[in-house]
Design an enzyme around this catalytic site. Structure first.
Site, PDB file in Angstrom:
ATOM      1  N   SER A 285       0.840  -1.196   0.000  1.00  0.00           N
ATOM      2  CA  SER A 285       0.000   0.000   0.000  1.00  0.00           C
ATOM      3  C   SER A 285       0.880   1.252   0.000  1.00  0.00           C
ATOM      4  O   SER A 285       1.674   1.451  -0.913  1.00  0.00           O
ATOM      5  CB  SER A 285      -0.953  -0.039   1.197  1.00  0.00           C
ATOM      6  OG  SER A 285      -1.951   0.944   1.092  1.00  0.00           O
TER       7      SER A 285
ATOM      8  N   HIS B  26      -7.853  -5.272  -0.954  1.00  0.00           N
ATOM      9  CA  HIS B  26      -6.613  -4.590  -0.557  1.00  0.00           C
ATOM     10  C   HIS B  26      -5.816  -5.470   0.411  1.00  0.00           C
ATOM     11  O   HIS B  26      -5.653  -5.153   1.596  1.00  0.00           O
ATOM     12  CB  HIS B  26      -6.947  -3.243   0.090  1.00  0.00           C
ATOM     13  CG  HIS B  26      -5.778  -2.306   0.183  1.00  0.00           C
ATOM     14  ND1 HIS B  26      -5.120  -1.812  -0.919  1.00  0.00           N
ATOM     15  CD2 HIS B  26      -5.142  -1.765   1.269  1.00  0.00           C
ATOM     16  CE1 HIS B  26      -4.144  -1.010  -0.534  1.00  0.00           C
ATOM     17  NE2 HIS B  26      -4.133  -0.971   0.793  1.00  0.00           N
TER      18      HIS B  26
ATOM     19  N   ASP C 239      -9.554  -4.256  -5.508  1.00  0.00           N
ATOM     20  CA  ASP C 239      -9.030  -3.402  -4.437  1.00  0.00           C
ATOM     21  C   ASP C 239      -9.951  -2.201  -4.248  1.00  0.00           C
ATOM     22  O   ASP C 239     -10.218  -1.441  -5.188  1.00  0.00           O
ATOM     23  CB  ASP C 239      -7.617  -2.912  -4.802  1.00  0.00           C
ATOM     24  CG  ASP C 239      -6.873  -2.304  -3.630  1.00  0.00           C
ATOM     25  OD1 ASP C 239      -7.514  -1.699  -2.759  1.00  0.00           O
ATOM     26  OD2 ASP C 239      -5.632  -2.432  -3.584  1.00  0.00           O
TER      27      ASP C 239
END
Length: 423
Positions: free
Chosen positions: A314, A401, A368
């Site tokens: 991320s 995610h 995501d």
């Protein structure tokens, strides 16, 4: 005294004609240029351009140490045998102790080029007052000779003096200085405490000496514990990382605009998940500096750059991809998971470093809901435009995610190829 504070360096150019404006001073610009190339850690400089007058030189050196608090003072000029060359006399006059090895090594470097190096009277000394100490060194006057003296002649097996300066500064109570190993590799005894760059967890191999290193950056709001078992997961999938040192930094706490300024661990400020038109360039560059120092520290420990990996998830992955643009030389591999390339519109191929030539792995979830897949896909295309020629990427259907087992397996295969040199 904190070893993590900013180093203060005094730069003194000593020349009658330059101080009078007869010609442009080359000494201070040469020192500034070299320091900018060589130093990774934060520093500030205080400069003085003065004539060859011993009382004035003495007063300047005293001021830089006693009042300005310089940890290192570098002079240039005035070290020859002419009657106006009084820099060594002034330096010795303010010294509390002499460091003869510095003068000896400076002459050894110069003798590799010219026999007249024996005419140089350069000295190295300490000046110590009640609560502070400074290392004062007389350097040559010519820019080329300044660089050679500081960084040495590796091709001829001649060490420059800067390799010993950081440890000397630490021994006299000053801050830690880190350098780019490709310019000058600092020597510290194995027993010496290394600079604390950032809060981090370091996981050494269970047995034997590390032969590779993996720096893994966590996501926004997380910390180093997120990847405490990552090495074991990769090894279970076939990655040959039994002898890999894992470095897991924790990001500093900072206000995050997207969360109404609520403080949390983050590598840079984030304004929105819907678009990346507004970005925290200052925060990105600040974290890149930390990453560069972490990589350099692994090189200093003896890990070859080709066996150093930088990865992130991320926001941490954003930093890993951004680092590919900023590095001047490739590393073993760069891994970006569930992320995008920051500041895409600010860079073109002409202004990107050779870090882009590192093997790159980019993985992301097709579903995501934090980093929209189009952001990642655009970033992949941009990396290729900027010069990435060894880039492996894949989107994983049904994954949001987070990482899935298939992605860990693919990453393990990527790492096995990089570590074993398989095509």
């Amino acid at each position: 005294m904190s070893k993590n504070r900013k180093t203060k360096i005094g730069l003194v150019s000593i020349s009658d004609r330059a101080s009078e404006g007869t010609y442009r001073d080359k000494g201070i610009p040469a020192l500034e240029d070299w320091l900018k190339q060589a130093l990774l850690s934060d520093y500030e400089t205080v400069s003085a351009l003065i004539p060859d007058e011993q009382p004035l030189i003495e007063a300047t050196l005293k001021r830089l140490c006693d009042e300005d608090g310089c940890d290192l003072i570098l002079t240039t000029g005035g070290t020859g045998p002419s009657r106006r060359d009084v820099t060594p006399e002034a330096t010795l006059a303010v010294a509390t102790r002499v460091m003869p090895g510095f003068g000896e090594q400076m002459r050894a470097v110069s003798l590799a080029f010219v026999p007249t190096a024996i005419l140089s009277r350069q000295v190295g000394v300490l000046r110590e007052i009640e609560d502070h100490a400074a290392l004062i060194l007389n350097l040559p006057g010519q820019p080329k000779a300044i660089a050679e003296t500081l960084q040495g002649l590796p091709s001829k097996g001649i060490h420059g003096i800067f390799a010993a300066i950081p440890y000397c500064i630490e021994l006299i109570g000053g801050p830690s200085i880190e350098t780019r190993p490709e310019i000058v590799k600092v020597f510290r005894p194995k027993s010496a405490e290394l600079p604390e760059i950032i809060e981090k967890q370091v996981i050494e191999p269970a047995e034997g000496k590390a032969d590779s290193a993996f720096i893994m950056l966590h996501g926004l709001g997380a910390d180093s514990s997120d990847f405490a078992h990552f090495r074991e997961e990769l090894i279970a999938c076939g990655a040959p990382m039994e002898q890999t040192r894992f470095i897991l930094p924790s990001a500093p706490v900072r206000p995050i605009s997207m969360n109404n300024g609520y403080p949390m661990k983050g590598w840079f400020d984030l304004f929105s998940l819907d678009n990346i038109d507004k970005e925290d360039e200052a925060g990105l560059l600040e974290t890149w500096k930390i990453i560069g120092r972490l990589i350099a520290q692994e090189e200093t420990k003896g890990i070859d750059r080709s066996r150093i990996f930088l990865g992130g998830f991320s926001q941490g992955g954003c930093m890993a991809l951004f680092s590919a643009l900023k590095m001047t030389r490739p590393i073993g591999g760069i891994i970006g998971i569930s992320c995008y390339l920051p500041l895409m519109s600010r860079y073109d191929a002409e202004h990107v470093g050779d870090g882009i030539l590192s093997p790159i792995f980019v993985g992301y979830g097709k579903q995501d809901n934090i980093v929209p897949p189009p952001f990642t896909e655009i970033s992949i295309n941009e990396l290729r435009k900027l010069g990435a020629t060894d880039l492996w990427s894949k989107g994983y259907p049904g994954i949001e995610h987070n990482m899935c087992l298939e992605e860990v397996q693919d990453l393990s295969d990527f790492l096995e190829r990089c570590l074993n040199g398989n095509p």
